[in-house]
Design an enzyme around this catalytic site. Sequence first.
Site, mmCIF file in Angstrom:
data_model
loop_
_atom_site.group_PDB
_atom_site.id
_atom_site.type_symbol
_atom_site.label_atom_id
_atom_site.label_comp_id
_atom_site.label_asym_id
_atom_site.label_seq_id
_atom_site.Cartn_x
_atom_site.Cartn_y
_atom_site.Cartn_z
ATOM 1 N N CYS A 2 3.272 -0.583 -8.963
ATOM 2 C CA CYS A 2 4.544 -1.260 -9.194
ATOM 3 C C CYS A 2 5.720 -0.284 -9.186
ATOM 4 O O CYS A 2 5.614 0.831 -9.679
ATOM 5 C CB CYS A 2 4.545 -1.952 -10.549
ATOM 6 S SG CYS A 2 3.235 -3.149 -10.726
ATOM 7 N N ARG A 27 4.889 3.494 -2.543
ATOM 8 C CA ARG A 27 3.981 3.521 -3.694
ATOM 9 C C ARG A 27 2.866 2.484 -3.566
ATOM 10 O O ARG A 27 1.847 2.587 -4.237
ATOM 11 C CB ARG A 27 4.765 3.236 -4.988
ATOM 12 C CG ARG A 27 5.735 4.329 -5.366
ATOM 13 C CD ARG A 27 6.738 3.824 -6.379
ATOM 14 N NE ARG A 27 6.137 3.475 -7.656
ATOM 15 C CZ ARG A 27 6.016 4.299 -8.685
ATOM 16 N NH1 ARG A 27 6.463 5.524 -8.590
ATOM 17 N NH2 ARG A 27 5.476 3.907 -9.824
ATOM 18 N N TRP A 80 2.218 -4.428 -7.693
ATOM 19 C CA TRP A 80 0.849 -4.129 -7.246
ATOM 20 C C TRP A 80 -0.048 -4.882 -8.236
ATOM 21 O O TRP A 80 -0.091 -4.546 -9.421
ATOM 22 C CB TRP A 80 0.610 -2.622 -7.320
ATOM 23 C CG TRP A 80 -0.721 -2.182 -6.813
ATOM 24 C CD1 TRP A 80 -1.066 -1.939 -5.519
ATOM 25 C CD2 TRP A 80 -1.887 -1.905 -7.590
ATOM 26 N NE1 TRP A 80 -2.371 -1.518 -5.449
ATOM 27 C CE2 TRP A 80 -2.901 -1.493 -6.698
ATOM 28 C CE3 TRP A 80 -2.182 -1.957 -8.953
ATOM 29 C CZ2 TRP A 80 -4.184 -1.135 -7.115
ATOM 30 C CZ3 TRP A 80 -3.463 -1.609 -9.375
ATOM 31 C CH2 TRP A 80 -4.440 -1.207 -8.459
ATOM 32 N N ASN A 106 6.249 -2.309 -15.280
ATOM 33 C CA ASN A 106 5.173 -1.574 -14.620
ATOM 34 C C ASN A 106 4.288 -1.011 -15.719
ATOM 35 O O ASN A 106 4.760 -0.296 -16.587
ATOM 36 C CB ASN A 106 5.783 -0.431 -13.787
ATOM 37 C CG ASN A 106 4.745 0.587 -13.342
ATOM 38 O OD1 ASN A 106 3.573 0.255 -13.201
ATOM 39 N ND2 ASN A 106 5.177 1.809 -13.120
ATOM 40 N N GLY A 107 3.019 -1.384 -15.703
ATOM 41 C CA GLY A 107 2.114 -0.890 -16.743
ATOM 42 C C GLY A 107 1.088 -1.964 -17.030
ATOM 43 O O GLY A 107 0.890 -2.881 -16.228
ATOM 44 N N GLU A 509 -14.101 13.677 0.922
ATOM 45 C CA GLU A 509 -12.719 13.368 1.260
ATOM 46 C C GLU A 509 -12.638 12.593 2.580
ATOM 47 O O GLU A 509 -11.865 11.638 2.709
ATOM 48 C CB GLU A 509 -11.908 14.679 1.317
ATOM 49 C CG GLU A 509 -10.484 14.555 1.809
ATOM 50 C CD GLU A 509 -9.610 13.614 1.002
ATOM 51 O OE1 GLU A 509 -10.027 13.133 -0.056
ATOM 52 O OE2 GLU A 509 -8.492 13.332 1.465
ATOM 53 N N LYS A 513 -11.046 8.954 3.027
ATOM 54 C CA LYS A 513 -9.963 8.712 3.992
ATOM 55 C C LYS A 513 -10.319 7.541 4.896
ATOM 56 O O LYS A 513 -9.531 6.637 5.106
ATOM 57 C CB LYS A 513 -9.779 9.979 4.825
ATOM 58 C CG LYS A 513 -8.480 10.563 5.077
ATOM 59 C CD LYS A 513 -7.548 11.028 4.043
ATOM 60 C CE LYS A 513 -7.485 10.365 2.721
ATOM 61 N NZ LYS A 513 -6.907 11.165 1.689
ATOM 62 N N GLU A 516 -10.412 4.112 2.981
ATOM 63 C CA GLU A 516 -9.156 3.569 2.460
ATOM 64 C C GLU A 516 -8.220 3.065 3.559
ATOM 65 O O GLU A 516 -7.485 2.114 3.342
ATOM 66 C CB GLU A 516 -8.454 4.531 1.498
ATOM 67 C CG GLU A 516 -7.947 5.796 2.090
ATOM 68 C CD GLU A 516 -7.350 6.727 1.045
ATOM 69 O OE1 GLU A 516 -6.955 6.274 -0.028
ATOM 70 O OE2 GLU A 516 -7.261 7.933 1.337
ATOM 71 N N HIS A 532 -33.260 11.951 0.299
ATOM 72 C CA HIS A 532 -33.689 11.389 -0.992
ATOM 73 C C HIS A 532 -33.256 9.938 -1.157
ATOM 74 O O HIS A 532 -33.161 9.445 -2.271
ATOM 75 C CB HIS A 532 -33.137 12.248 -2.134
ATOM 76 C CG HIS A 532 -33.652 13.643 -2.105
ATOM 77 N ND1 HIS A 532 -34.970 13.956 -2.363
ATOM 78 C CD2 HIS A 532 -33.047 14.814 -1.794
ATOM 79 C CE1 HIS A 532 -35.156 15.256 -2.231
ATOM 80 N NE2 HIS A 532 -33.997 15.797 -1.879
ATOM 81 N N LYS A 629 0.273 4.455 -3.969
ATOM 82 C CA LYS A 629 0.465 5.900 -3.860
ATOM 83 C C LYS A 629 0.526 6.557 -5.228
ATOM 84 O O LYS A 629 0.152 7.699 -5.399
ATOM 85 C CB LYS A 629 1.775 6.157 -3.100
ATOM 86 C CG LYS A 629 2.042 7.600 -2.776
ATOM 87 C CD LYS A 629 1.197 8.058 -1.616
ATOM 88 C CE LYS A 629 1.283 9.544 -1.365
ATOM 89 N NZ LYS A 629 0.137 10.012 -0.575
HETATM 90 C C1 F6R Z 1 -6.424 9.042 -1.382
HETATM 91 C C2 F6R Z 1 -5.457 9.047 -2.428
HETATM 92 C C3 F6R Z 1 -5.896 8.747 -3.816
HETATM 93 C C4 F6R Z 1 -5.195 9.716 -4.767
HETATM 94 C C5 F6R Z 1 -5.500 9.370 -6.222
HETATM 95 C C6 F6R Z 1 -4.882 10.378 -7.166
HETATM 96 O O1 F6R Z 1 -5.859 9.296 -0.143
HETATM 97 O O2 F6R Z 1 -4.327 9.293 -2.169
HETATM 98 O O3 F6R Z 1 -7.267 8.826 -3.962
HETATM 99 O O4 F6R Z 1 -5.624 11.006 -4.473
HETATM 100 O O5 F6R Z 1 -5.005 8.096 -6.507
HETATM 101 O O6 F6R Z 1 -3.514 10.455 -6.951
HETATM 102 P P1 F6R Z 1 -2.681 11.671 -7.489
HETATM 103 O O7 F6R Z 1 -3.018 12.853 -6.663
HETATM 104 O O8 F6R Z 1 -1.257 11.263 -7.332
HETATM 105 O O9 F6R Z 1 -3.078 11.864 -8.906
#
Ligand code: F6R
Length: 634
Positions: A2, A27, A80, A106-107, A509, A513, A516, A532, A629
């Site tokens: 949010c 965000r 969100w 937001n919260g 990672e 990627k 997501e 395993h 984000k």
């Molecule tokens: C993946 C991604 C998320 C963030 C996670 C932590 O591409 O961006 O997995 O890494 O939400 O976010 P930060 O780094 O802002 O704590």
Amino acid sequence: MCGIVALVGSREASPILLEGLKKLEYRGYDSAGLATISTKGSSDRGFITCKKAKGKLVNLLNLLSKDGAPGNIGIGHTRWATHGKPEVRNAHPHLDSSDQVAVVQNGIIENYTLLREKLQKQGIRFVSDTDTEVIPHLISEALTRLKQEGVASKGEMLFLAVREVLNLLQGSYALAVIWTETPDVLIVAKNKAPLLIGFTQGEFLCASDSTAFAGFTKTVLPLEDKELALLTPLGVEIYDSEGKRQYRKPSLIVGSEKNIDKGQFRHFMLKEIYEQPETAEQWIARFLPDKLPTSSPIAFPFKDSLYDSIEAVQILACGTSRHAAMVGAYLLEQFSGLPSTVFFASEFRYAPPPLAPNILTIGVTQSGETADTLAALMMESERRSTLKDDLFSSRVLGITNRIESSLARQVTNIIDIGAGLEVGVAATKTFLGQLLAFYGLAIMIAARNKNRSIQEINDICEELKLVPNYLRDLINNHNKLTEKLAYQFVNTKDVIFLGRGINYPIALEAALKLKEISYIHAEGLPAGEMKHGPIALLDHKVPVISIATHGVVFEKVLSNAQEAKARNACLIGIAPESAETQIFDHLLPIPKVSEWISPLLTVIPLQLLSYHIAAQRGLDVDQPRNLAKSVTVE
Ligand code: F6R
């Protein structure tokens, strides 16, 4: 997650609110709305215009272009979804039953069920499924009582009503409130969710993060937890939860106000992948200049107490930041000789390990706002203070890309990775920046503890200086290669990524990627674990992408890849070109570098491959469904 913007001033509020919301789009959100108060046609009492739309901001814009939302005061929100589906009725602002009070939040209000039940018993009808809707109803109820009690001014009445209601709320919140009877008063408050006030002459803009202020002001004041602010065109007053006035000066946002645009790129994610050589170059210029003493080879600004007598490291992070932390932990253990553990910040909060002395605690969050990471760090600080661990505050380090974030205010020692604003939800250049931060730390600790020879320290530093050029070549060469390869996987359902040692986190990672942004199921595994269990998943429909770099586990990873090939899996290698790597059906070649620095390079073809698969599936690469984000709720 949010985003809030709120304005009080002398110009039409809705275009400025929309502008701010636009800058917070990155965000992540699934609906948007705003409410303004106009006094046209009446002297002191206004009326609220509230507009909300599901989906992208453009839908809200279309609504507003038809009817408008008049007034010089207003609150806006990108939502969100947490409580209730992304529908218009759940979008913010939320109003009280008489449409006099409007709130954006937001919260998460954790005790909203009890509050809602109580209000329902009093006859209040709720129109949304949100936790937020209790707030305007409670404020309205408090206002009715305060009116009867005859509180002096309406502005004071609204302030007292909001303060009273905040005392009833449990959980985290940042919120903004307007009331028709105070058409020039905006109240904002926050607890464990970010909220900043931006200042210009006679106009104040509040927002969830500093990007919303671009083009409006650089003078900003972040609210602290449990504070409330009363804003009018005449000024800003800040109070603590007891009602005691707080005096603090705003500060200037550092860094240039860059335009958020995609340039020649189709998506921000691709642009940000291409920005990585620059991220590395700038990092090297700042932290790895020539002619530093061999005892202190990295230009970090920290006091000796950060490193002195450290016996172990614990790292708290989420998502991609946790993967960077895992590479960091590998380096800290294997290169610098310090036992290091990485925790999911969300798990650490409720199940921390027993306290041990002489620990360096590191919080990693690119946004600097991740609620779980901030809360885990706070919890650690509190439990250490009960043990009178006076050194805790000097032995805690934050790694972030947002120097003005809550993390940077909470923690004194900060490594600012300086990657510049990352708009794509999928982290790419900030991941690289976080990795580099850990390289710096590991080298510094290894040098101070004499865990590595001067030669070894020099070698890794020199190799790091070559990274920007390696990255440049890799990105240029692999963009086309991965675009071509991606066509084959557009309809794939599952992908397995294998890595070992320092590249195991890169497999994790890569899987994150891909899932997501492309919504393809993917798993990252330590290559040796495949037999395993996960090997049962393999057939010709499941591609296996294997990271094999020269070093202690090179041959082992190749053997694990062979096991997959024997099960008809399509094999893709992220590996240097050599006779051994001809086993791969497709090779995405990387240069022959030391195993230590290999993660900085192996991640590149994997980012590009995920990007091209998602782009070819026609998906919203920069704002994938359901993702945010800045994850400011637990
Ligand atoms: C993946 C991604 C998320 C963030 C996670 C932590 O591409 O961006 O997995 O890494 O939400 O976010 P930060 O780094 O802002 O704590």
